[in-house]
Design a protein around this motif. Structure first.
Motif, PDB file in Angstrom:
ATOM      1  N   TYR A   1       0.858  -1.183   0.000  1.00 47.83           N
ATOM      2  CA  TYR A   1       0.000   0.000   0.000  1.00 47.83           C
ATOM      3  C   TYR A   1       0.891   1.230   0.000  1.00 47.83           C
ATOM      4  N   GLU A   2       0.680   2.122  -0.958  1.00 45.11           N
ATOM      5  CA  GLU A   2       1.480   3.345  -1.050  1.00 45.11           C
ATOM      6  C   GLU A   2       0.579   4.527  -1.379  1.00 45.11           C
ATOM      7  N   MET A   3       0.867   5.665  -0.772  1.00 46.25           N
ATOM      8  CA  MET A   3       0.213   6.908  -1.167  1.00 46.25           C
ATOM      9  C   MET A   3       0.978   7.448  -2.372  1.00 46.25           C
ATOM     10  N   THR A   4       0.355   7.398  -3.559  1.00 51.41           N
ATOM     11  CA  THR A   4       1.049   7.740  -4.800  1.00 51.41           C
ATOM     12  C   THR A   4       0.178   8.646  -5.673  1.00 51.41           C
ATOM     13  N   PRO A   5      -0.167   9.841  -5.220  1.00 51.37           N
ATOM     14  CA  PRO A   5      -0.979  10.724  -6.064  1.00 51.37           C
ATOM     15  C   PRO A   5      -0.332  10.942  -7.425  1.00 51.37           C
ATOM     16  N   ARG A   6      -1.110  10.719  -8.479  1.00 49.10           N
ATOM     17  CA  ARG A   6      -0.675  10.945  -9.859  1.00 49.10           C
ATOM     18  C   ARG A   6       0.481  10.043 -10.294  1.00 49.10           C
ATOM     19  N   ALA A   7       0.690   8.930  -9.575  1.00 45.53           N
ATOM     20  CA  ALA A   7       1.767   8.010  -9.972  1.00 45.53           C
ATOM     21  C   ALA A   7       1.265   6.572 -10.075  1.00 45.53           C
ATOM     22  N   HIS A   8      -0.036   6.391 -10.233  1.00 48.61           N
ATOM     23  CA  HIS A   8      -0.591   5.038 -10.260  1.00 48.61           C
ATOM     24  C   HIS A   8      -0.059   4.226 -11.447  1.00 48.61           C
ATOM     25  N   THR A   9       0.003   4.860 -12.610  1.00 46.15           N
ATOM     26  CA  THR A   9       0.467   4.151 -13.793  1.00 46.15           C
ATOM     27  C   THR A   9       1.898   3.663 -13.606  1.00 46.15           C
ATOM     28  N   ARG A  10       2.706   4.479 -12.986  1.00 52.33           N
ATOM     29  CA  ARG A  10       4.118   4.139 -12.810  1.00 52.33           C
ATOM     30  C   ARG A  10       4.342   3.083 -11.738  1.00 52.33           C
ATOM     31  N   ARG A  11       3.487   3.030 -10.713  1.00 50.94           N
ATOM     32  CA  ARG A  11       3.747   2.161  -9.575  1.00 50.94           C
ATOM     33  C   ARG A  11       2.948   0.869  -9.541  1.00 50.94           C
ATOM     34  N   LEU A  12       1.793   0.805 -10.202  1.00 51.20           N
ATOM     35  CA  LEU A  12       0.900  -0.335  -9.997  1.00 51.20           C
ATOM     36  C   LEU A  12       1.537  -1.663 -10.399  1.00 51.20           C
ATOM     37  N   MET A  13       2.036  -1.778 -11.625  1.00 52.54           N
ATOM     38  CA  MET A  13       2.625  -3.042 -12.064  1.00 52.54           C
ATOM     39  C   MET A  13       3.915  -3.386 -11.321  1.00 52.54           C
ATOM     40  N   PRO A  14       4.805  -2.427 -11.041  1.00 46.13           N
ATOM     41  CA  PRO A  14       5.967  -2.776 -10.215  1.00 46.13           C
ATOM     42  C   PRO A  14       5.570  -3.319  -8.839  1.00 46.13           C
ATOM     43  N   MET A  15       4.503  -2.789  -8.250  1.00 47.39           N
ATOM     44  CA  MET A  15       4.041  -3.316  -6.966  1.00 47.39           C
ATOM     45  C   MET A  15       3.548  -4.749  -7.112  1.00 47.39           C
ATOM     46  N   VAL A  16       2.865  -5.040  -8.224  1.00 45.72           N
ATOM     47  CA  VAL A  16       2.431  -6.415  -8.490  1.00 45.72           C
ATOM     48  C   VAL A  16       3.647  -7.332  -8.587  1.00 45.72           C
ATOM     49  N   ASP A  17       4.660  -6.914  -9.349  1.00 45.04           N
ATOM     50  CA  ASP A  17       5.869  -7.727  -9.510  1.00 45.04           C
ATOM     51  C   ASP A  17       6.559  -7.956  -8.163  1.00 45.04           C
ATOM     52  N   GLU A  18       6.629  -6.919  -7.341  1.00 43.79           N
ATOM     53  CA  GLU A  18       7.264  -7.049  -6.028  1.00 43.79           C
ATOM     54  C   GLU A  18       6.511  -8.046  -5.151  1.00 43.79           C
ATOM     55  N   LEU A  19       5.196  -7.994  -5.201  1.00 40.43           N
ATOM     56  CA  LEU A  19       4.383  -8.874  -4.360  1.00 40.43           C
ATOM     57  C   LEU A  19       4.523 -10.330  -4.796  1.00 40.43           C
ATOM     58  N   LEU A  20       4.493 -10.576  -6.110  1.00 38.79           N
ATOM     59  CA  LEU A  20       4.644 -11.941  -6.601  1.00 38.79           C
ATOM     60  C   LEU A  20       6.041 -12.479  -6.283  1.00 38.79           C
ATOM     61  N   ALA A  21       7.041 -11.607  -6.352  1.00 38.19           N
ATOM     62  CA  ALA A  21       8.399 -12.030  -6.008  1.00 38.19           C
ATOM     63  C   ALA A  21       8.482 -12.407  -4.530  1.00 38.19           C
ATOM     64  N   GLU A  22       7.833 -11.623  -3.675  1.00 42.90           N
ATOM     65  CA  GLU A  22       7.828 -11.948  -2.242  1.00 42.90           C
ATOM     66  C   GLU A  22       7.160 -13.300  -1.996  1.00 42.90           C
ATOM     67  N   ALA A  23       6.075 -13.557  -2.727  1.00 45.57           N
ATOM     68  CA  ALA A  23       5.358 -14.822  -2.567  1.00 45.57           C
ATOM     69  C   ALA A  23       6.040 -15.975  -3.274  1.00 45.57           C
ATOM     70  N   GLN A  24       7.056 -15.660  -4.072  1.00 45.32           N
ATOM     71  CA  GLN A  24       7.824 -16.655  -4.827  1.00 45.32           C
ATOM     72  C   GLN A  24       6.928 -17.461  -5.772  1.00 45.32           C
ATOM     73  N   ILE A  25       6.073 -16.726  -6.485  1.00 46.81           N
ATOM     74  CA  ILE A  25       5.231 -17.357  -7.501  1.00 46.81           C
ATOM     75  C   ILE A  25       5.318 -16.538  -8.788  1.00 46.81           C
ATOM     76  N   THR A  26       4.892 -17.130  -9.881  1.00 47.16           N
ATOM     77  CA  THR A  26       4.824 -16.442 -11.166  1.00 47.16           C
ATOM     78  C   THR A  26       3.372 -16.071 -11.447  1.00 47.16           C
ATOM     79  N   PRO A  27       3.127 -15.149 -12.384  1.00 47.85           N
ATOM     80  CA  PRO A  27       1.744 -14.821 -12.719  1.00 47.85           C
ATOM     81  C   PRO A  27       0.913 -16.031 -13.132  1.00 47.85           C
ATOM     82  N   ALA A  28       1.534 -17.013 -13.748  1.00 49.45           N
ATOM     83  CA  ALA A  28       0.799 -18.194 -14.201  1.00 49.45           C
ATOM     84  C   ALA A  28       0.180 -18.967 -13.043  1.00 49.45           C
TER      85      ALA A  28
END
Length: 232
Positions: A33-60
């Motif tokens: 969770y991040e407060m990111t006014p006007r930066a959603h496009t830049r941060r959303l997918m990197p946050m997804v990648d970070e979360l999947l990496a933490e969980a040690q899973i792939t999108p599949a």
């Protein structure tokens, strides 16, 4: 039953993602969770990648995608919808749109054990997005339908219930009718919708068979729905 459900939200000034993992009756949720006014496009997918990496899973590995469908920021809703659609389409997974107001009610219930909740988000132009909810044991039931309206036009059900208000819409507290203010024991203005609650709600919707193909996902803006009425 095993489940990996990804949820994402960009409906407010905050940007958030969550991964709900279920194995039988056991559930856990990882979240960003991040407060990111006007930066959603830049941060959303990197946050997804970070979360999947933490969980040690792939999108599949994901079984479904949930997203905050609104109401909320027009731009943020489009970003979240488009991102969720892209993931769901590419992975051929079901998509679940979750109400931001319902997710906010669940957050307030889980954090503070509130039972009768008014969720209100600032809709700009002097209006709010609002709804009322009854919450019990992590279950959220709609009392009055989601609507966009002026704070002065908001009313509560005609009963003896004491209500609690949550959300940015209560920055307009002075404009609510005195009859509403007297029945609300408190209001918390600094709570924003989060993907974590959307993951929990999305998992329940998925179990109920409410998943949709990616191309059917639509944001909920409410701007053309100004009626304030109790749902049938």
């Amino acid at each position: 039953m095993s489940l990996h459900l990804l949820a994402l939200d960009a409906s407010s000034s905050a940007c958030s993602v969550a991964l709900l993992r279920q194995n039988g009756a056991d559930r856990e949720c990882l979240a960003r969770y991040e407060m990111t006014p006007r930066a959603h496009t830049r941060r959303l997918m990197p946050m997804v990648d970070e979360l999947l990496a933490e969980a040690q899973i792939t999108p599949a590995t994901l079984d479904a995608i949930a997203f905050g469908q609104g109401p909320g920021s027009f731009t943020g809703l489009r970003i979240a919808t488009g991102t969720a659609q892209g993931l769901a389409f590419g992975l051929d997974r079901p998509l679940l749109g979750v109400s931001t107001l319902k997710a906010l009610a669940l957050q307030a219930h889980r954090r503070f054990h509130f039972r009768y909740i008014v969720t209100a988000l600032d809709a700009r132009m002097g209006e709010i997005y609002a709804a009322t909810w009854h919450c019990l044991n992590d279950s959220v039931s709609l009392e009055q339908a989601e609507a966009v309206l002026a704070p002065e036009a908001f009313s509560l059900p005609e009963d003896e219930t004491d209500w609690v208000g949550v959300g940015s819409g209560f920055t307009l507290w002075e404009r609510f009718a005195a009859t509403v203010q007297v029945r609300m024991s408190q209001h918390l203005v600094d709570m924003e919708p989060r993907a974590e609650e959307m993951a929990w709600l999305g998992a329940d919707d998925l179990a109920a068979g409410l998943g949709q193909p990616a191309h059917l996902a639509q944001p909920v803006y409410l701007r053309n729905n100004v009626a304030w009425k109790k749902p049938a």
